[in-house]
Design a protein around this motif. Structure first.
Motif, PDB file in Angstrom:
ATOM      1  N   MET A 149       7.721  -0.054 -15.431  1.00  0.00           N
ATOM      2  CA  MET A 149       7.272   0.465 -14.148  1.00  0.00           C
ATOM      3  C   MET A 149       7.942   1.798 -13.858  1.00  0.00           C
ATOM      4  O   MET A 149       9.088   2.023 -14.253  1.00  0.00           O
ATOM      5  CB  MET A 149       7.589  -0.518 -13.017  1.00  0.00           C
ATOM      6  CG  MET A 149       6.592  -1.665 -12.902  1.00  0.00           C
ATOM      7  SD  MET A 149       7.011  -2.816 -11.567  1.00  0.00           S
ATOM      8  CE  MET A 149       6.847  -1.739 -10.138  1.00  0.00           C
ATOM      9  N   ARG A 204       9.917   4.193  -7.802  1.00  0.00           N
ATOM     10  CA  ARG A 204       9.168   3.821  -6.602  1.00  0.00           C
ATOM     11  C   ARG A 204       8.377   4.987  -6.020  1.00  0.00           C
ATOM     12  O   ARG A 204       7.186   4.853  -5.697  1.00  0.00           O
ATOM     13  CB  ARG A 204      10.127   3.255  -5.545  1.00  0.00           C
ATOM     14  CG  ARG A 204       9.400   2.903  -4.249  1.00  0.00           C
ATOM     15  CD  ARG A 204      10.345   2.636  -3.095  1.00  0.00           C
ATOM     16  NE  ARG A 204       9.570   2.506  -1.871  1.00  0.00           N
ATOM     17  CZ  ARG A 204       9.086   1.363  -1.405  1.00  0.00           C
ATOM     18  NH1 ARG A 204       9.311   0.241  -2.047  1.00  0.00           N
ATOM     19  NH2 ARG A 204       8.379   1.332  -0.286  1.00  0.00           N
ATOM     20  N   ILE A 223       5.312   5.654  -8.026  1.00  0.00           N
ATOM     21  CA  ILE A 223       4.311   4.595  -7.874  1.00  0.00           C
ATOM     22  C   ILE A 223       3.542   4.771  -6.568  1.00  0.00           C
ATOM     23  O   ILE A 223       2.303   4.723  -6.549  1.00  0.00           O
ATOM     24  CB  ILE A 223       4.986   3.206  -7.896  1.00  0.00           C
ATOM     25  CG1 ILE A 223       5.565   2.906  -9.280  1.00  0.00           C
ATOM     26  CG2 ILE A 223       3.994   2.113  -7.488  1.00  0.00           C
ATOM     27  CD1 ILE A 223       6.393   1.635  -9.331  1.00  0.00           C
ATOM     28  N   GLN A 273      -0.373   5.664  -6.280  1.00  0.00           N
ATOM     29  CA  GLN A 273      -1.213   4.600  -5.746  1.00  0.00           C
ATOM     30  C   GLN A 273      -2.073   5.115  -4.601  1.00  0.00           C
ATOM     31  O   GLN A 273      -3.241   4.737  -4.468  1.00  0.00           O
ATOM     32  CB  GLN A 273      -0.349   3.433  -5.280  1.00  0.00           C
ATOM     33  CG  GLN A 273      -1.131   2.239  -4.751  1.00  0.00           C
ATOM     34  CD  GLN A 273      -1.985   1.576  -5.819  1.00  0.00           C
ATOM     35  OE1 GLN A 273      -1.640   1.584  -6.997  1.00  0.00           O
ATOM     36  NE2 GLN A 273      -3.103   0.999  -5.408  1.00  0.00           N
ATOM     37  N   GLN A 302       1.092   1.763 -11.795  1.00  0.00           N
ATOM     38  CA  GLN A 302       0.896   1.153 -10.492  1.00  0.00           C
ATOM     39  C   GLN A 302       1.975   0.085 -10.309  1.00  0.00           C
ATOM     40  O   GLN A 302       2.811  -0.131 -11.198  1.00  0.00           O
ATOM     41  CB  GLN A 302      -0.520   0.553 -10.398  1.00  0.00           C
ATOM     42  CG  GLN A 302      -1.615   1.603 -10.450  1.00  0.00           C
ATOM     43  CD  GLN A 302      -3.006   1.011 -10.321  1.00  0.00           C
ATOM     44  OE1 GLN A 302      -3.656   0.706 -11.298  1.00  0.00           O
ATOM     45  NE2 GLN A 302      -3.459   0.845  -9.079  1.00  0.00           N
ATOM     46  N   ASP A 303       1.979  -0.562  -9.148  1.00  0.00           N
ATOM     47  CA  ASP A 303       2.904  -1.672  -8.924  1.00  0.00           C
ATOM     48  C   ASP A 303       2.381  -2.863  -9.721  1.00  0.00           C
ATOM     49  O   ASP A 303       1.514  -3.603  -9.258  1.00  0.00           O
ATOM     50  CB  ASP A 303       2.979  -2.000  -7.428  1.00  0.00           C
ATOM     51  CG  ASP A 303       3.807  -3.248  -7.141  1.00  0.00           C
ATOM     52  OD1 ASP A 303       4.510  -3.721  -8.053  1.00  0.00           O
ATOM     53  OD2 ASP A 303       3.739  -3.746  -6.008  1.00  0.00           O
ATOM     54  N   GLY A 319      -0.240   1.173  -1.535  1.00  0.00           N
ATOM     55  CA  GLY A 319       1.089   1.564  -1.982  1.00  0.00           C
ATOM     56  C   GLY A 319       2.155   1.474  -0.910  1.00  0.00           C
ATOM     57  O   GLY A 319       3.231   2.052  -1.062  1.00  0.00           O
ATOM     58  N   ILE A 355       5.796  -2.647  -2.087  1.00  0.00           N
ATOM     59  CA  ILE A 355       6.062  -2.869  -3.502  1.00  0.00           C
ATOM     60  C   ILE A 355       6.724  -4.235  -3.667  1.00  0.00           C
ATOM     61  O   ILE A 355       7.592  -4.624  -2.878  1.00  0.00           O
ATOM     62  CB  ILE A 355       6.982  -1.758  -4.068  1.00  0.00           C
ATOM     63  CG1 ILE A 355       6.386  -0.376  -3.775  1.00  0.00           C
ATOM     64  CG2 ILE A 355       7.194  -1.952  -5.567  1.00  0.00           C
ATOM     65  CD1 ILE A 355       5.033  -0.134  -4.384  1.00  0.00           C
ATOM     66  N   TRP A 356       6.342  -4.953  -4.731  1.00  0.00           N
ATOM     67  CA  TRP A 356       6.758  -6.336  -4.918  1.00  0.00           C
ATOM     68  C   TRP A 356       7.635  -6.509  -6.153  1.00  0.00           C
ATOM     69  O   TRP A 356       7.569  -5.731  -7.100  1.00  0.00           O
ATOM     70  CB  TRP A 356       5.529  -7.236  -5.057  1.00  0.00           C
ATOM     71  CG  TRP A 356       4.797  -7.445  -3.768  1.00  0.00           C
ATOM     72  CD1 TRP A 356       3.844  -6.622  -3.217  1.00  0.00           C
ATOM     73  CD2 TRP A 356       4.963  -8.521  -2.847  1.00  0.00           C
ATOM     74  NE1 TRP A 356       3.415  -7.128  -2.019  1.00  0.00           N
ATOM     75  CE2 TRP A 356       4.076  -8.298  -1.773  1.00  0.00           C
ATOM     76  CE3 TRP A 356       5.764  -9.663  -2.835  1.00  0.00           C
ATOM     77  CZ2 TRP A 356       3.975  -9.180  -0.694  1.00  0.00           C
ATOM     78  CZ3 TRP A 356       5.665 -10.540  -1.769  1.00  0.00           C
ATOM     79  CH2 TRP A 356       4.786 -10.297  -0.715  1.00  0.00           C
ATOM     80  N   CYS A 357       8.428  -7.593  -6.126  1.00  0.00           N
ATOM     81  CA  CYS A 357       9.134  -8.049  -7.321  1.00  0.00           C
ATOM     82  C   CYS A 357       8.989  -9.568  -7.404  1.00  0.00           C
ATOM     83  O   CYS A 357       8.573 -10.221  -6.439  1.00  0.00           O
ATOM     84  CB  CYS A 357      10.604  -7.633  -7.312  1.00  0.00           C
ATOM     85  SG  CYS A 357      11.595  -8.323  -5.976  1.00  0.00           S
ATOM     86  N   HIS A 366      13.217  -4.576 -11.107  1.00  0.00           N
ATOM     87  CA  HIS A 366      12.865  -3.591 -10.084  1.00  0.00           C
ATOM     88  C   HIS A 366      13.002  -4.106  -8.651  1.00  0.00           C
ATOM     89  O   HIS A 366      12.368  -3.567  -7.733  1.00  0.00           O
ATOM     90  CB  HIS A 366      11.454  -3.066 -10.323  1.00  0.00           C
ATOM     91  CG  HIS A 366      11.272  -2.442 -11.685  1.00  0.00           C
ATOM     92  ND1 HIS A 366      11.717  -1.175 -11.975  1.00  0.00           N
ATOM     93  CD2 HIS A 366      10.736  -2.932 -12.836  1.00  0.00           C
ATOM     94  CE1 HIS A 366      11.458  -0.903 -13.243  1.00  0.00           C
ATOM     95  NE2 HIS A 366      10.869  -1.947 -13.781  1.00  0.00           N
ATOM     96  N   ALA A 399      11.877  -2.588  -4.563  1.00  0.00           N
ATOM     97  CA  ALA A 399      10.790  -3.375  -3.978  1.00  0.00           C
ATOM     98  C   ALA A 399      11.031  -3.599  -2.490  1.00  0.00           C
ATOM     99  O   ALA A 399      12.147  -3.465  -1.983  1.00  0.00           O
ATOM    100  CB  ALA A 399      10.658  -4.715  -4.698  1.00  0.00           C
TER     101      ALA A 399
END
Length: 410
Positions: free
Chosen positions: A47, A50, A53, A57, A99-100, A130, A133-135, A172, A176
């Motif tokens: 990835m 941030r 991304i 996005q 992307q995420d 965007g 953002i996730w983990c 990441h 996130a």
């Protein structure tokens, strides 16, 4: 910095399908016009950073391409499997940020399939735009690939869960906003029972994110400590204690994402670049039999993986999560991650003495890689990063167990 040539179109256009050829050109045209020069070919390991991304996005979302593989009624582009593969291939060729991956390929489809209307309204738009953002919070110190051994507990207290536990090797998490968690909500019965899937804001009191050093030499791993974290019950996906079945669907998507077909194609392209520019004993690498044969064999294996990716992606779009589909996902995970390791090892060998130098991500000081192609400085870090590929997303040993159980009832 010279731009990379586009990959050979024959891999996906061999059927002479005019629609796919036109689509590929549409993607290339979009990338030429809309990809900012300062975003291209920036450092990325699985990835991107941030800020890259988010910026990319938003450009994609403006075009309606925020989620290529999602159905149109979920806010996605509604593309076919072949179109998604073409898009990813062209993005790698153009050097776009990622992307995420977690939000796009893992959580988003699960929310669309299993989430409530309120959960879709809360989370889908921020993923597409965007803004969130996730983990993924699955593995634990004593529950890596064996996720059914998780010990993180979520005790119900009225309209909230009180969560306590320790998630390990969370990729990441430091960049996130939210995390989705497998937690144990019931302790009796079969170990696959009593597991639920929760969504948690990483800014919640009681959550601590700590970096975990790795051989790759850059920050991508973390541990997440949860100490009496209050998570609204409305953040549970699906029924309480029914999270394992949802997690299996999510993991099927993770196998295809972990295959990282665009990266595999990039490695082959890089090997060809080095083969045509670097010499040993006065002869180009590509003119030497051992190098050329090894490259040809690896490229043939790549095409086999590409066919598996297409099959798995088609099953996912059809929401086929049967035994055969699950086994195929595990086969893909095995073959693709092994290939990632062998290709990056070959790249390090092709660099010769330079392969022993792990390049930094900044340009401070003298650059020992100046005589080499621009991608050379990160190859050693990439190789170290890919050493974990046969572990993350479920170790190779676990994938073999899944195949044995699903196909042969062993």
């Amino acid at each position: 910095m010279a731009s990379r040539p586009a990959p050979e179109a024959a891999s996906l256009d061999s059927t002479a399908d005019a629609d796919l050829s036109a689509f590929r050109e549409e993607v290339r045209s979009f990338l030429r016009e809309r990809l900012p020069a300062d975003l291209a070919y920036r450092p990325r390991m699985m990835m991107s950073l941030r800020e890259d991304i988010v910026r990319w996005q938003r450009i994609l979302a403006e075009r309606g391409w925020g989620a290529p593989s999602w159905a149109r009624d979920h806010g996605g582009a509604g593309w076919t499997t072949q179109q998604c593969l073409i898009f990813e291939e062209e993005c790698v060729a153009a050097g776009t940020p990622t992307q995420d991956i977690v939000g796009q390929k893992l959580l988003g489809p699960v929310i669309n399939q299993f989430g409530s209307a309120e959960q879709r309204a809360e989370h889908i738009a921020p993923i597409l735009n965007g803004d969130r953002i996730w983990c993924q919070g699955f593995s634990e110190p004593e529950a890596g690939s064996d996720l059914a051994s998780i010990r993180t507990r979520a005790e119900r207290d009225g309209n909230v869960y009180i969560v306590n536990g320790h998630k390990a090797l969370v990729s990441h998490a430091h960049q996130a906003d939210w995390i989705f968690l497998l937690v144990r909500t019931h302790g009796d019965g079969h170990r696959h029972d009593g597991i639920s899937l929760l969504l948690a804001d990483l800014r919640s009191p009681g959550i601590t994110v700590r970096p975990v050093p790795s051989l790759a030499g850059f920050h991508h791993l973390n541990e997440v400590i949860l100490d009496n974290v209050r998570v609204p019950a409305g953040n549970r996906i699906g029924e309480e204690n029914a999270g394992w079945a949802i997690a299996r669907v999510l993991l099927d998507g993770e196998h295809a994402a972990t295959a990282d077909l665009p990266a595999l194609r990039a490695y082959i392209w890089q090997l060809k670049e080095l083969g045509g520019s670097e010499k040993v004993g006065g002869r180009l690498l590509i003119e030497q039999h051992a190098f050329a044969v090894r490259l040809a064999r690896l490229e043939a294996e790549l095409e086999a993986v590409a066919m598996m990716v297409a099959r798995v992606a088609a099953l996912e779009q059809a929401q086929d999560h049967g035994r055969a589909a699950r086994a195929l996902g595990s086969m893909l995970k095995l073959r693709s991650t092994d290939l990632q390791q062998r290709l990056t090892e070959f790249l390090v060998e092709a660099l010769g003495d330079y392969g022993a130098v792990r390049g930094a991500f900044d340009n401070a000081g003298e650059d020992p890689f100046a005589p080499l192609p621009y991608f050379a400085k990160n190859i050693a870090s990439e190789m170290f990063f890919r050493r974990g590929a046969t572990i993350y997303g479920g170790s190779s040993e676990i994938q073999r167990v899944i195949i044995a159980k699903t196909l042969f009832n062993l």
